[in-house]
Design a protein around this motif. Structure first.
Motif, short mmCIF file in Angstrom:
data_model
loop_
_atom_site.label_atom_id
_atom_site.label_comp_id
_atom_site.label_asym_id
_atom_site.label_seq_id
_atom_site.Cartn_x
_atom_site.Cartn_y
_atom_site.Cartn_z
N ARG A 303 0.85 -1.19 0.00
CA ARG A 303 0.00 0.00 0.00
C ARG A 303 0.89 1.24 0.00
O ARG A 303 2.09 1.15 0.22
CB ARG A 303 -0.95 -0.01 1.19
N GLU A 304 0.28 2.35 -0.25
CA GLU A 304 1.04 3.59 -0.39
C GLU A 304 1.76 3.94 0.91
O GLU A 304 1.18 3.90 1.99
CB GLU A 304 0.11 4.73 -0.81
N GLN A 305 3.03 4.27 0.77
CA GLN A 305 3.86 4.64 1.92
C GLN A 305 4.69 5.87 1.56
O GLN A 305 4.75 6.28 0.39
CB GLN A 305 4.81 3.50 2.29
N THR A 306 5.36 6.43 2.56
CA THR A 306 6.31 7.51 2.32
C THR A 306 7.65 6.88 2.00
O THR A 306 8.19 6.11 2.81
CB THR A 306 6.42 8.43 3.54
N LEU A 307 8.20 7.21 0.83
CA LEU A 307 9.41 6.54 0.33
C LEU A 307 10.57 7.53 0.16
O LEU A 307 10.35 8.71 -0.16
CB LEU A 307 9.12 5.85 -1.00
N PHE A 308 11.76 7.01 0.34
CA PHE A 308 13.01 7.74 0.08
C PHE A 308 13.55 7.26 -1.26
O PHE A 308 13.73 6.07 -1.48
CB PHE A 308 14.02 7.48 1.20
N LYS A 309 13.80 8.21 -2.15
CA LYS A 309 14.27 7.87 -3.50
C LYS A 309 15.76 7.55 -3.45
O LYS A 309 16.60 8.25 -4.00
CB LYS A 309 13.98 9.03 -4.47
N SER A 310 16.07 6.43 -2.80
CA SER A 310 17.47 6.06 -2.59
C SER A 310 18.16 5.60 -3.87
O SER A 310 19.39 5.59 -3.93
CB SER A 310 17.56 4.96 -1.52
N THR A 311 17.37 5.23 -4.88
CA THR A 311 17.98 4.81 -6.14
C THR A 311 18.74 5.96 -6.81
O THR A 311 19.62 5.72 -7.64
CB THR A 311 16.91 4.28 -7.11
N ASP A 312 18.42 7.20 -6.44
CA ASP A 312 19.15 8.35 -6.98
C ASP A 312 20.58 8.40 -6.43
O ASP A 312 21.41 9.15 -6.95
CB ASP A 312 18.44 9.66 -6.65
N SER A 324 2.04 3.20 5.99
CA SER A 324 0.75 3.80 5.65
C SER A 324 -0.04 4.22 6.90
O SER A 324 -0.89 5.11 6.84
CB SER A 324 -0.09 2.81 4.83
N ASP A 325 0.27 3.61 8.06
CA ASP A 325 -0.43 3.98 9.29
C ASP A 325 0.25 5.13 10.03
O ASP A 325 -0.14 5.50 11.13
CB ASP A 325 -0.57 2.78 10.22
N GLY A 326 1.29 5.70 9.40
CA GLY A 326 1.98 6.84 10.00
C GLY A 326 3.15 6.48 10.89
O GLY A 326 3.86 7.37 11.37
N ALA A 327 3.38 5.19 11.14
CA ALA A 327 4.50 4.78 11.98
C ALA A 327 5.80 4.78 11.18
O ALA A 327 5.81 4.51 9.97
CB ALA A 327 4.25 3.39 12.54
N TRP A 328 6.89 5.11 11.86
CA TRP A 328 8.20 5.09 11.19
C TRP A 328 8.63 3.65 10.91
O TRP A 328 8.34 2.75 11.69
CB TRP A 328 9.26 5.75 12.07
N THR A 329 9.33 3.46 9.81
CA THR A 329 9.99 2.18 9.57
C THR A 329 11.29 2.14 10.38
O THR A 329 11.72 3.16 10.94
CB THR A 329 10.34 1.99 8.08
N TYR A 330 11.93 0.98 10.43
CA TYR A 330 13.20 0.88 11.14
C TYR A 330 14.28 1.78 10.52
O TYR A 330 15.21 2.22 11.20
CB TYR A 330 13.71 -0.58 11.11
N PHE A 331 14.13 2.06 9.23
CA PHE A 331 15.14 2.83 8.50
C PHE A 331 15.11 4.32 8.88
O PHE A 331 16.15 4.98 8.87
CB PHE A 331 14.91 2.65 7.00
#
Length: 581
Positions: A303-312, A324-331
């Protein structure tokens, strides 16, 4: 003094003179010209690739450049011969007086001989150990601790301003599990029967923590719901575990400059600030990641999440930073932590991690590259697993730890010096079988014994010389007639001593402290070989009863070896042995 750098400078000066004289075209770049030991010692003392790397840009034959350079170098009194080999390699032999001068340099500088200004005072952060604060350090942590500490010392020796840092992983759910485990021991301290469910920590090391909690709060938490005690017990337990970890590190002589809490990133705006920095660079977006191949990681969801364009910045795929629930990932907190390091003004970052963090490397390098605009390099060193063996069998788990072999188990078995040296006899990315019996064996096959025995042998010789009324201070030995040191076996030892500054620079450039351990073993081997040769060739004995001049010269050589061994062991965090028992 770095003899290889000195001779390289001579080569560069000679090439510059050849340019001025018209023997070489203008505008050549000499940056890739190197001077190093030849592959075969029979070919000479040093070799240079100058003709080979300059031939193409100069539009000349390598051999023509090499012949002209050989003639130019032969004009210098330090060069006894310059011989062209093959298509254009140039092998150099140095005058004996040059090698004898190495001993004067070692005796004059002491353990500072070999110190470099490679780092030029740059600030480098070395983060290592960084174990979850849920129990004592295990043998895997031990390897990372030893490697990271030796690397920090190596970089300091090479001229960097080093900060040793431990990242306390106290922001995740594993610390809640710790608190629940301690609460069980707390109940046990009150005489209740408890059962450890799967996923909790059953090791005996939590028994005193449960008792300490009882001593502090009495029965205040007995039979209370979790929301009453979890936060307090979590903090109490984390503090207790970090005290235990500090004690473990102290057993290995490791002292951190900074302990940085992951928990301090939450609720302080630091995570938000780091992601805002990435967003300002157009690197944060909303999207759906493709499902990964193989096992799905915990932070992936369809599902839609906030992503970091690390491929750049060199990563294979973009990475989620907020679910998607607003919680931070481990990263996300890891990004914030490294942003904090960058904000503290470090010029270089080094993370020492376990082998299970291989998938972490590209994403973290991408984040640091993005946050620093490519100005702050991050080197991630992965330490492979260690298997312990004793009496031919794999070493059993610690009952105290419950599920693993602890750092204390290893140190108790062989001592801190042996532990440190042995774990540095393999490159960090290679697996290591640590045989505890062989680590204590007194033989050439045991590298720590072989190196320590060389130093102890020298110290014993110097003590006996003093007892015989022979002056052995470094100034006296430095003033000796070193022309007496001319036998090929003696020169072989000096040539190995001359390599020490070069080895420091190579090891520091590559962040590979194991090179120091390898070098020390080779130096010890040359010393032992010379010592045994002295049993049949009287003139090579360190104490020559028929010649005070030869004795002082030979002792100068022996003392120089001891100085370098002591410096190298100091980098590795090992105390040099004065005697063997």
């Amino acid at each position: 003094m770095n003899l290889f750098s000195d001779i390289r400078a001579l080569v560069i000066d000679s090439l510059t003179a050849m340019t001025t004289e018209g023997a070489l075209p203008e505008g050549l770049n000499f940056a890739n010209v190197a001077v190093e030991p030849p592959r075969d010692a029979a070919h000479g003392d040093m070799a240079t690739n100058a003709a080979m790397v300059l031939a193409k840009p100069a539009k000349m034959k390598p051999r023509d450049i090499a012949d002209a350079l050989a003639a130019k170098l032969a004009e210098d009194t330090r060069i006894s011969s310059a011989e062209v080999a093959g298509p254009g390699f140039l092998n150099l032999r140095l005058a004996p007086v040059v090698w004898q001068g190495v001993l004067g340099a070692v005796l004059g500088a002491g353990t500072d001989y070999g110190r470099a200004n490679l780092g030029q005072g740059k600030k480098v952060n070395v983060e290592y150990v960084s174990a979850n604060p849920t129990g004592p350090l295990h043998v895997g942590h031990t390897r990372g601790a030893v490697f990271g500490d030796a690397l920090a010392s190596l970089l300091g020796y090479a001229g960097y301003d080093v900060t040793r840092e431990y990242y306390i992983n106290d922001g995740g759910g594993q610390v809640d599990v710790l608190a629940r485990s301690v609460y069980l021991r707390y109940q046990e301290a009150h005489g209740q029967e408890v059962a450890f469910a799967d996923g909790t920590y059953p090791g005996d090391y939590l028994v005193p923590v449960g008792q300490a909690l009882k001593d502090k709060v009495g029965d205040a938490y007995v039979d209370q719901p979790e929301d009453v005690w979890l936060a307090d017990v979590r903090e109490f337990s984390t503090d207790a575990m970090m005290a235990l970890i500090r004690e473990d590190l102290a057993m290995l002589g490791i002292k951190m400059d900074v302990f940085y809490s992951e928990k301090s990133l939450y609720g302080t705006g630091k995570i938000e600030a780091a992601l805002a920095e990435l967003e300002s660079k157009g690197l944060i977006y909303q999207g759906v990641l493709e499902p990964p191949k193989g096992k799905k990681p915990d932070d992936w969801e369809p599902r839609e999440q906030t992503l970091f364009k690390s491929t750049d910045h060199g990563d294979d795929v973009d990475r989620a930073v907020k679910k998607s629930d607003g919680a931070w990932t481990y990263f996300a907190p890891d990004i914030a932590y490294h942003y904090d390091k960058i904000s503290r003004g470090f010029d270089e970052l080094i993370d020492v991690l376990g082998a299970d963090h291989g998938g972490y490397v590209k994403r973290m390098k991408a984040a640091v590259s993005a946050l620093s605009d490519g100005k702050v390099p991050l080197d991630i060193k992965l330490c492979q697993l260690v298997k312990l063996f004793k009496d031919g069998q794999e070493f059993k788990m610690s009952k105290r730890a419950g599920t693993f072999v602890t750092l204390r188990d290893v140190v108790d078995a062989v001592g801190p010096d042996v532990t440190r040296f042995m774990l540095l006899t393999r490159k960090n990315d290679q697996g290591f079988d640590f045989d505890l019996d062989k680590a204590l064996e007194q033989s050439k096959d045991n590298p720590i014994f072989y190196v320590q025995y060389a130093n102890a042998r020298i110290c014993s010789t110097l003590r006996k010389a003093e007892e015989a009324g022979i002056a052995t201070s470094d100034p006296v030995l430095a003033a000796a007639d070193l022309a007496e040191v001319s036998h090929p076996a003696q020169l072989a030892v000096i040539k190995k001593l001359a390599e020490w500054p070069r080895q420091i620079e190579i090891a520091a450039r590559t962040n590979e402290p194991h090179r120091v351990a390898f070098y020390l073993y080779d130096l010890a081997s040359e010393l032992h070989g010379l010592y045994h040769l002295g049993k049949t060739e009287f003139g090579l004995r360190f104490v020559n009863e028929s010649s005070e001049t030869a004795t002082h010269a030979n002792l100068a050589l022996a003392r120089s070896v001891s100085i370098v061994i002591s410096a190298g062991l100091g980098i590795l965090g090992v105390k040099p042995a004065q005697e063997m028992r």
